[in-house]
Design a protein around this motif. Sequence first.
Motif, short mmCIF file in Angstrom:
data_model
loop_
_atom_site.label_atom_id
_atom_site.label_comp_id
_atom_site.label_asym_id
_atom_site.label_seq_id
_atom_site.Cartn_x
_atom_site.Cartn_y
_atom_site.Cartn_z
N LEU B 597 0.35 3.37 -5.16
CA LEU B 597 -0.40 2.12 -5.33
C LEU B 597 0.04 1.41 -6.61
O LEU B 597 -0.12 0.21 -6.77
CB LEU B 597 -1.90 2.42 -5.40
CG LEU B 597 -2.58 2.68 -4.06
CD1 LEU B 597 -4.04 3.01 -4.27
CD2 LEU B 597 -2.45 1.47 -3.15
N CYS B 598 0.59 2.22 -7.53
CA CYS B 598 1.03 1.63 -8.79
C CYS B 598 2.24 0.72 -8.58
O CYS B 598 2.44 -0.23 -9.32
CB CYS B 598 1.37 2.71 -9.80
SG CYS B 598 2.45 4.00 -9.12
N GLN B 599 3.01 1.01 -7.56
CA GLN B 599 4.25 0.25 -7.36
C GLN B 599 4.04 -1.26 -7.21
O GLN B 599 4.65 -2.03 -7.94
CB GLN B 599 5.00 0.81 -6.16
CG GLN B 599 6.41 1.19 -6.53
CD GLN B 599 7.13 1.92 -5.40
OE1 GLN B 599 6.62 2.09 -4.30
NE2 GLN B 599 8.32 2.38 -5.70
N PRO B 600 3.16 -1.69 -6.28
CA PRO B 600 3.02 -3.15 -6.12
C PRO B 600 2.36 -3.84 -7.32
O PRO B 600 2.57 -5.03 -7.53
CB PRO B 600 2.16 -3.29 -4.87
CG PRO B 600 1.47 -1.98 -4.70
CD PRO B 600 2.40 -0.95 -5.26
N GLN B 605 8.45 -4.31 -11.85
CA GLN B 605 9.19 -3.50 -10.87
C GLN B 605 9.78 -2.25 -11.53
O GLN B 605 10.92 -1.87 -11.26
CB GLN B 605 10.30 -4.32 -10.20
CG GLN B 605 9.81 -5.35 -9.20
CD GLN B 605 9.30 -6.60 -9.87
OE1 GLN B 605 9.88 -7.07 -10.84
NE2 GLN B 605 8.20 -7.14 -9.39
N ALA B 606 9.00 -1.62 -12.38
CA ALA B 606 9.52 -0.50 -13.16
C ALA B 606 9.21 0.85 -12.53
O ALA B 606 9.59 1.88 -13.06
CB ALA B 606 8.97 -0.55 -14.58
N ILE B 607 8.47 0.86 -11.42
CA ILE B 607 8.06 2.15 -10.86
C ILE B 607 8.97 2.55 -9.70
O ILE B 607 9.13 1.79 -8.74
CB ILE B 607 6.58 2.13 -10.45
CG1 ILE B 607 5.76 1.88 -11.73
CG2 ILE B 607 6.18 3.43 -9.77
CD1 ILE B 607 4.29 1.73 -11.53
N GLU B 608 9.57 3.70 -9.87
CA GLU B 608 10.49 4.20 -8.86
C GLU B 608 9.89 5.42 -8.17
O GLU B 608 8.82 5.88 -8.53
CB GLU B 608 11.82 4.58 -9.53
CG GLU B 608 12.51 3.38 -10.13
CD GLU B 608 13.63 3.76 -11.08
OE1 GLU B 608 13.83 4.97 -11.32
OE2 GLU B 608 14.30 2.84 -11.58
#
Lengths: 189, 667, 281
Positions: B597-600, B605-608
Amino acid sequence: MSHTATLTEKDTLAFHLEKNIDVLARKCYQCGKCSAGCPVAGEMDFSPSMVMRLLQTETPANDEKTLRSYSIWLCLTCEMCLCRCPMEIDIPSVMDFLRQKSLKEKKVNPKARRIIAFHKSFLNSIKYTGRLFELGLTLDYKRRSLTLMQDVALAPRMISRGKLHFIPEIIKGRPQVAKIFKKTSKKEN
Amino acid sequence: MARIGVFICHCGENISATVDCAKVAETIGKLRHVVLSTEYKYMCSDPGQTLIKDAIKEYNLTGVVVSACSPRMHEPTFRRACAEAGLNPYMCEMANLREHCSWVHEKNDITTEKAIDIVRTQVEKVKLNYALQPIKVPVTRRALVIGGGIAGIQAALDIANTGHRVVMVERSPSIGGHMSQLSETFPTLDCSQCILTPRMVEVAQHPNITLYTYAEVESVEGFIGNFKVKIRKKAKSLDEKICTGCGLCTTKCPQKKIPNEFEQGMGNRPAIYIPFPQAVPNKPVIDRENCTYYIKGKCKVCEIVCPTKAIRFDQPDEILDLDIGAIVIATGFDVKHADFFPEYGYGKYKDVIDGLQFERLASASGPTSGAILRPSDGQVPKNIVFVACAGSRDPAKGIEYCSKICCMYTAKHAMLYKHKVHEGKAYIFYMDIRAAGKNYEEFVRRAIEEDHVEYVRGRISTIYEKNGKLIVKGADTLLGGQPVEVEADMVVLATAGVANSGAEELAQKLHVSYDSHKFFAEAHPKLKPVETNTAGIFLAGACQNPKDIPDSVSQASGAAVKVAGLFSQDELTREPLVAQVNRMAPPLYSTCVGCFLCQPVCPYQAIEREEFKARDGKLIKAVAKINEGLCQGCGTCVALCRSKSIDLHGYSNQQVYAEVMALLNEY
Amino acid sequence: MKTGIYPGCSLNGSARDYNESVFALAEAFGLELEQVSDWNCCGATAAHNLNKDLSLALPARILALAEKNGMDEIIVPCAACYNRLTLTQTELRKDPELRNHVSGIIEMDYKGTSGIINVIEWIDKYITPNLEGRIVIPYAHKVACYYGCLLVRPHKVLNYDRPEDPQSMDLVMSKIGAEPIYYPFKTECCGAGLSISRTDIVSKLSGKIIEDAESRGAEAIIVACPMCHSNLDMRRNDINKYWGKEFKIPVIFITQAIGHAIGLTDKKIGLKRHFVDVKIS
C-alpha cells in the motif's frame, strides 16, 4: 478587520473614514482613473483623486479644505469611480460621509447652497406626507433657493400630461415616518 | 550512557529579548544525561562553534542539542562543527527557539517555559539518535533546459560551453521566445532579431546541445544529479531528416486563415507552417488541429507538392526517456490579455492593441514590414495613445504587482513611433515611470526631450470609438485631475506580464514551488535567486517574475554556473534521512507483509519490491524496499504502514514518541 | 411566490407613464402585482447625501412592510429606489448590529427575507418566457439601451449584469424585434442627482448621451429609470438649448416598448404623456 485594531485615535478625516465606513484613504495611489471617469470632475474645485490626496495628508488645513469644497456636493453618486478604481476604494461612500460631516460642522461651500436646498426640500416633503410631493418640493425649493423662474415653463406641460399632482398623497404611516425623521435627526445632534 | 551537551544561543537579542536564556540553561542542566548546559550570544559564530567543538572533546559528548534558530538556517553549520570534533553529525539536533518561540511570543515566564519544553523534546530525541552515514549518489552530467527563449538560450549555451551536454526542450516549433517577436530593444534600440538570431543558430549547431522543438516535458522523476525525464516530442508530421525546409508546402497549403501566433494574431498562417523566417529549426510542422486533412480526412496537398516526400501524416508522438543531472526552467512569461478591461475596448476596437502587437507592427519582419499602420484600415495613425499599467497595479481587475518592463517598452514604443511618423503625436498616460536600470532613465528623458513624447500623468478611464476616432478619456493628475480627452487613431495597452500558460502544471511535475501568481518561486528572495527549493532545479528569466532581456540573460548565466558547479563534482552527498523497511533473519526476513500500500502513496516512486527466494527459485516472500537514492524522507509511507515496518532515519517512531512523552511528562 | 411592487414616488407622479406601462404589462400577462401597503419614499439621493441613518431607515420601513405583506419578492421599477433598497438590504443583512439599530428607528421587525428585483429581472422572469406568439407589432427599430448608473452600480452590491457594456436590456429589446446598437454611453451618468439644483450640468451630461445615440443612428433611447427618463425627455428643451441642436430622439421605457410590441394602445402604456413625441411605426 485587523487594521482597525491598531488605529490610534486621531481627529482627522482619514481616521474617521477608516473607523466609520472602513475606507482607507491611504490605499489610493493617485492613478487618477476616478477623476478621468467622473462626469463632473471638470466642474469640481478638487477632482475625486485630489479629494483622496487631501485626505491622505491628514492635516487640519487640508481636512478643512475638503469639508469646505464644492466637489463633495457636486458628486452625483454615479459610482463610476468605484466601478473602475483599481484599489476598489469606495469614493461614493467617502463623499456621503464628507457631505454629512460638512453639514454637521456647518462648513458647507456657499456654492452648494442650492444643492442642499433641494435635498432639504426633498426630505421636508416626505417628512410631512411620507411620499414625495413633487409640486410641493418644487415650490419649497424655489422658496429656499430663490430660483423662482427656473423650470416654470415645465409646469404647464407637465400638468397637461398628467404628470403633476396638485394635492399631496398622505400615507397612513405618516406619524411613523415623522418619528423616523425625528429619531434620525436627534442622533445627528 | 548518553552524555548530552545543550548549547543555548541568544541570537544577538533575537532570542534573549523574550526568553530568559540563563533560566533555560539552568533548568535543562538539571535533566538526566545532560552533562553540560550553557548559553552564548552567537552560537553560529566562530567562537560559538569552537565552544561546541571543545565541549564535545572535553565532556566526551555523545549528543548535542543546539537551541537557536530554525534548522533550515544553521543545522548544516552545527552538524559540520560536530563532525569536525569527531562526533557523527547526525548526533546533533536543533531546538528552534527563535521562529517557534521568541519571535512569536511576548517576553514573560510562559515564553521561557515554552523554550524549556522545546529544548527538552530535543534532549529526549537526541538520546535516541544513532550515527548515520551520508548517501553518495552519482551525477549525470547532462542538463535539461526547459524553454527556448533568450533565458533558455543563454543558459544552454553557457552550460554547453563548459563542456557539458545540454538538452533543450521548446514547446513551440521554433526557439527564440518573445524576444524574437520584438522590434527594437531598450535602451539601445538595437534590433532584437539581429542580436538574437546568431544565438539561436549557435544553439542549433552547438555539438553539446540537443534541441527538441515542438516538444514538452511529460514527467520528471528522481532527484538532483539523477532525474529521469520523459519528453514528448509532438509529431511534426514530417521527417525532419528528409525535409530541406524549402517551404513549398507552406505556400501551397489551402488552409490559410489561421491566426498567426507569432504575429500576435495580426496576420494569418497556413496549417503547415514555419513560425517566422528566422525560425530555428527552419522546418515546418503541421498544426493538426487546423489541418484540413486531420479534420476532414482529405487534402494532402503538402504531401503532393513536397519535392523530397517528407510529409508523414501518420507520424506518432514520440516519448524520449532521458537521464538528466540538473534542470533549468526558462519557460518565460505571457502577456495578460486586455479583454478583462471592457472599458478599454480591447477586442471590440481593432485599433486598440497590446504592446506585443505593437512590437510586431514596428518590426521590420512584421505584418506591415515595420510601418506603423492601424489594423482597421491600414492608415498611419496621426495620434497615438499608449496606456501604461493596463492590468498591472490593479488588484480589482488585473494583478497587483508592477510588471516592471512596461514603462521602458512603452517609452520605446512611443519613440519608435515618433521615429517613423515624424508629424504624429504620441501620448503616454502613466502613473509612475519606473526606469531603474543602466541608461534607462536617460532613455525615457530622450523620449520626452528629443522625441517630444507627451507624457500625461493619469490613468485612462475609458476608450470608445466615435466617427472613426478612438476617444480616450483620461485626467491630468498633475493639474489636479483636469479631464483630458484625446482623439486617437490608435491605442496601445501596456498589458501586464503574467506567468506563462502551463506554468502551474509544469511546477507540479517538477515538484517546484510557485507563488500565488503562478510564477516559479526562488529558494530565497535575495540569496538564492536562481535556485528553487528542489535541489538540482534552477530558474532563468521571466518564469520567475517579469524581467527585461538584460536581467533574464544575467539570471540565465547565473543558473548555468550553478549547473556547471554541480557537474564539477564526481558524486553528490545526500542526507541519509530516508525511510527504511526493517529486515531480520529468516524465516521472517521482515515484519513487512508485502501489502505494498506504501507504493502508490510514495510521491517519489521510491518504493521497490524485494523478493526472497528459496534455492529452487520459489518465492518465499516479497517485501517493500526503499530506494535510498529516490527517497526524500517525507514519511508518508511510515504513517501508512499497517504493520509498522517502516521507519524514518533521524525521525524514527521512537524518537518522535520520546519528544511527545517529554512534553507530557513532568521533569 | 408572491410578487409585490414598490412603485416609489416618481411612478406616482412625473413618471406616471412608466407606472401605467408596468401595470399594463402585468395585466396583459396575467401577473399579480400587489403594492407594498402604505409605502413611503425611499429617501433617494437627498437622504444618503445628508443623513446616513435616515437613508437606511426609510428603505428599511418599505422592506419591513413588504415582509409583513408576505411578499417573497418585490419589483422596484424605479432604478433609484431599486438601488437604495438593495443597498439597504445588503448593509442590514451583513451587519446584525446595524439591523437592530435600524429596526429600533422604524419600530418594526426586519429580517431581510423579501427579494428585490428590478424591472428587467421581472421582465426576464415573467414576461420574456411567455412572449412567443404575443408580438403583433415587432419593434423593428434601432435602439440605444440606456442603463444609467443605478441599475448596474455598485456592481458588488447589486450584482446585476456587467458594469461595463451591460446587455440585459439589449437582449430583451432584441426579443421584441429591435436592433440594439452598440453605444459607449450606456452607463454614463445623466446627472440625475443634480436634476433641479444644477440644470446646466444635467443638460450637458444628458445631452452627451442623446447626441451619441442619435449620431449612431438610434431611433429611440430605451430606459428603465424614471430619473433618466425625466432628464432625457422632460428636460429636452433645456438640452437642445444648451447644445444648440434639435435632438428629436424619443425616450421610451422598456415596459412601453414591450407593451407596444404586444399591441397595447399608446394611451394604455402612457406614451401620450411624453414631452418628446413618440411615433412608433
